[in-house]
Write a protein that holds these residues in place. Sequence first.
Motif, PDB file in Angstrom:
ATOM      1  N   HIS A  38      13.055  -4.766   6.218  1.00 39.57           N
ATOM      2  CA  HIS A  38      11.464  -4.426   6.358  1.00 39.57           C
ATOM      3  C   HIS A  38      10.784  -4.034   5.412  1.00 39.57           C
ATOM      4  O   HIS A  38      11.899  -4.365   3.983  1.00 39.57           O
ATOM      5  CB  HIS A  38      11.463  -3.208   7.471  1.00 39.57           C
ATOM      6  CG  HIS A  38      11.779  -1.890   6.653  1.00 39.57           C
ATOM      7  ND1 HIS A  38      12.057  -1.178   6.086  1.00 39.57           N
ATOM      8  CD2 HIS A  38      13.383  -1.991   7.307  1.00 39.57           C
ATOM      9  CE1 HIS A  38      12.141  -0.529   5.242  1.00 39.57           C
ATOM     10  NE2 HIS A  38      13.452  -0.268   6.616  1.00 39.57           N
ATOM     11  N   LEU A  39      10.262  -4.151   4.703  1.00 35.63           N
ATOM     12  CA  LEU A  39       9.248  -3.921   3.342  1.00 35.63           C
ATOM     13  C   LEU A  39       9.946  -3.110   2.864  1.00 35.63           C
ATOM     14  O   LEU A  39       9.499  -2.331   3.385  1.00 35.63           O
ATOM     15  CB  LEU A  39       7.770  -3.971   3.219  1.00 35.63           C
ATOM     16  CG  LEU A  39       7.116  -5.383   3.515  1.00 35.63           C
ATOM     17  CD1 LEU A  39       6.385  -5.184   3.366  1.00 35.63           C
ATOM     18  CD2 LEU A  39       7.737  -6.851   2.182  1.00 35.63           C
ATOM     19  N   ALA A  40      10.164  -2.733   1.904  1.00 38.18           N
ATOM     20  CA  ALA A  40      10.548  -1.019   1.235  1.00 38.18           C
ATOM     21  C   ALA A  40       9.161  -0.494   0.761  1.00 38.18           C
ATOM     22  O   ALA A  40       8.358  -1.311   0.052  1.00 38.18           O
ATOM     23  CB  ALA A  40      11.868  -1.732   0.098  1.00 38.18           C
ATOM     24  N   SER A  41       9.817   0.656   0.219  1.00 34.27           N
ATOM     25  CA  SER A  41       8.396   2.017  -0.337  1.00 34.27           C
ATOM     26  C   SER A  41       8.511   1.226  -1.659  1.00 34.27           C
ATOM     27  O   SER A  41       9.714   0.427  -2.538  1.00 34.27           O
ATOM     28  CB  SER A  41       8.972   2.736   0.371  1.00 34.27           C
ATOM     29  OG  SER A  41       9.549   3.666  -0.412  1.00 34.27           O
ATOM     30  N   ASP A  42       7.535   1.927  -2.325  1.00 35.43           N
ATOM     31  CA  ASP A  42       7.802   2.258  -3.847  1.00 35.43           C
ATOM     32  C   ASP A  42       8.252   3.084  -3.915  1.00 35.43           C
ATOM     33  O   ASP A  42       7.951   3.406  -5.526  1.00 35.43           O
ATOM     34  CB  ASP A  42       5.787   1.873  -3.619  1.00 35.43           C
ATOM     35  CG  ASP A  42       5.463   0.983  -4.389  1.00 35.43           C
ATOM     36  OD1 ASP A  42       6.398  -0.208  -4.314  1.00 35.43           O
ATOM     37  OD2 ASP A  42       3.857   0.694  -3.803  1.00 35.43           O
ATOM     38  N   HIS A  43       9.004   3.896  -3.577  1.00 37.26           N
ATOM     39  CA  HIS A  43       9.365   4.860  -3.579  1.00 37.26           C
ATOM     40  C   HIS A  43      10.365   4.369  -4.917  1.00 37.26           C
ATOM     41  O   HIS A  43      11.033   3.890  -4.974  1.00 37.26           O
ATOM     42  CB  HIS A  43      10.272   5.547  -2.312  1.00 37.26           C
ATOM     43  CG  HIS A  43      11.173   7.031  -3.026  1.00 37.26           C
ATOM     44  ND1 HIS A  43      12.900   7.554  -3.383  1.00 37.26           N
ATOM     45  CD2 HIS A  43      10.717   8.211  -2.630  1.00 37.26           C
ATOM     46  CE1 HIS A  43      12.172   8.801  -3.373  1.00 37.26           C
ATOM     47  NE2 HIS A  43      11.435   9.518  -2.745  1.00 37.26           N
ATOM     48  N   VAL A  49       9.992  -6.717  -2.258  1.00 36.70           N
ATOM     49  CA  VAL A  49      11.158  -6.451  -1.569  1.00 36.70           C
ATOM     50  C   VAL A  49      11.602  -5.951  -0.124  1.00 36.70           C
ATOM     51  O   VAL A  49      10.722  -5.284  -0.006  1.00 36.70           O
ATOM     52  CB  VAL A  49      11.388  -5.444  -2.671  1.00 36.70           C
ATOM     53  CG1 VAL A  49      12.184  -4.171  -2.332  1.00 36.70           C
ATOM     54  CG2 VAL A  49      11.441  -5.846  -4.382  1.00 36.70           C
ATOM     55  N   LEU A  50      12.413  -6.443   0.016  1.00 36.61           N
ATOM     56  CA  LEU A  50      13.189  -5.374   2.209  1.00 36.61           C
ATOM     57  C   LEU A  50      14.100  -5.304   1.374  1.00 36.61           C
ATOM     58  O   LEU A  50      15.357  -5.166   1.118  1.00 36.61           O
ATOM     59  CB  LEU A  50      13.226  -7.252   2.220  1.00 36.61           C
ATOM     60  CG  LEU A  50      12.196  -8.289   2.536  1.00 36.61           C
ATOM     61  CD1 LEU A  50      13.006  -9.159   3.489  1.00 36.61           C
ATOM     62  CD2 LEU A  50      10.817  -7.764   3.398  1.00 36.61           C
ATOM     63  N   ARG A  51      13.902  -3.799   2.511  1.00 36.16           N
ATOM     64  CA  ARG A  51      15.388  -2.837   2.529  1.00 36.16           C
ATOM     65  C   ARG A  51      16.397  -4.197   3.884  1.00 36.16           C
ATOM     66  O   ARG A  51      15.737  -4.248   5.283  1.00 36.16           O
ATOM     67  CB  ARG A  51      14.466  -1.919   3.003  1.00 36.16           C
ATOM     68  CG  ARG A  51      16.383  -0.679   3.297  1.00 36.16           C
ATOM     69  CD  ARG A  51      15.678   0.204   3.359  1.00 36.16           C
ATOM     70  NE  ARG A  51      16.397   1.528   3.746  1.00 36.16           N
ATOM     71  CZ  ARG A  51      16.498   2.266   3.651  1.00 36.16           C
ATOM     72  NH1 ARG A  51      15.999   3.361   3.309  1.00 36.16           N
ATOM     73  NH2 ARG A  51      17.520   3.027   5.204  1.00 36.16           N
ATOM     74  N   VAL A  52      17.568  -3.972   3.692  1.00 40.62           N
ATOM     75  CA  VAL A  52      17.886  -4.617   4.269  1.00 40.62           C
ATOM     76  C   VAL A  52      19.080  -3.263   4.701  1.00 40.62           C
ATOM     77  O   VAL A  52      19.750  -3.366   4.531  1.00 40.62           O
ATOM     78  CB  VAL A  52      18.968  -6.120   4.039  1.00 40.62           C
ATOM     79  CG1 VAL A  52      20.204  -6.518   4.960  1.00 40.62           C
ATOM     80  CG2 VAL A  52      18.018  -6.826   3.584  1.00 40.62           C
TER      81      VAL A  52
END
Lengths: 80, 302
Positions: free
Chosen positions: B281-286, B116-119
């Motif tokens: 960038h990679l999203a966190s597990d939050h 999962v990428l955060r854009v």
Amino acid sequence: MKRTAIALLLLLPLAAISSANELTDASYERVRKHVLPSAEEEAWRKNAWRTTFWQGVIDANKEDKPVMLFAMNGHPFGCT
Amino acid sequence: MKLLESFVPCADEVWRLHNLREPDCLHFQKWCDEGGTLNGDGRTATRQGTYCCTPSGQFLGSANHRDPRRIAAMLKEALRKWKEIKKEDRLLKEDPVKTWEQIDRSEKKYPADGMVLRVNSRDMPRTGLDPNDWRTHAWNFDYAWFKKDEVARMLPKTLGKKTEWRLPDDLVRRLVRIHLVDNVRGQTGGYRPEAVEDAEINCEVTRIKKNIVTIKLTGKVKQQQDGRGVEGTMLGEALYNTKDEKFDKFEIVVLGTRWGATQYNRREDDRERSPIGYVLHLASDHPTEKIAPAEFGSYGWR
């Protein structure tokens, strides 16, 4: 030689403008830092948000609390 | 913050809640207009806002305002009403956990074993903008999802020093047309497949140390349709962990130009070409980072 030096000096501002709009190893960190949200802009994550209305209902029912729902077109924690 | 501790705070997408016939949507529709419709009348009026209710579905209050004092006043009044309702009336008799299984949500397709990428998106600095205008500082974000098999397809069969390859065309095109959009000031739709004129992400192994492979990412994008468009260049770095078979880092910065406007992206007076930036960038597990992509329907996942 002198004319060449003056010409190069005149071109410097143009080069600066151009480099500001180019993505290079040198400008990478500046662009990255500008785009990413600041800690202040991310402060909302500190609340114990549930990410769906129904998860809010589930937890509120368990904790005997009222539900507060923030609802937007587009998920508020995604693109809205 | 203190006041909020008396509530269970949640957030959700309102169009779905207001229009679908899923159990959670019907629950919301029962009481959402009891305090009056928040955004005008008519069938198309949005129900955006802040609402309070009991788990059983009794209305406690609503408001749609950016002034935190008005929201706080609504919360205080809701809490007063809550205390007047008997416990057996304010709670659900049926276990709501069972209902969750009946609810169809995109988030249930979250690719836990994929990527999962955060854009993130934001306008780049330019002259002539009002520093007191919210639009000058606006930013937005969305999530780009990749299944496990899609992540596997991003890698060549062997990873050696200076190995070069391109990320699969279908994945890159999906990424750019759905996620490299001008959503800085507000939600907007993606681009049609034929709008993508140029989209590529190139990879080159620059270092291998133990089980970590460092990959340099470069690329470009150009897409346009209906008078709007985005073009730019990409630069980034990925760290692939061959032991865990996953990316420890996947980051791409995009610097480019956007133009045009769509119905809801608040660019009606800002259609000329102007600089825009993205960071993926990679999203966190939050939990708040497990929201489905805004245009998840365009992914075509079953």
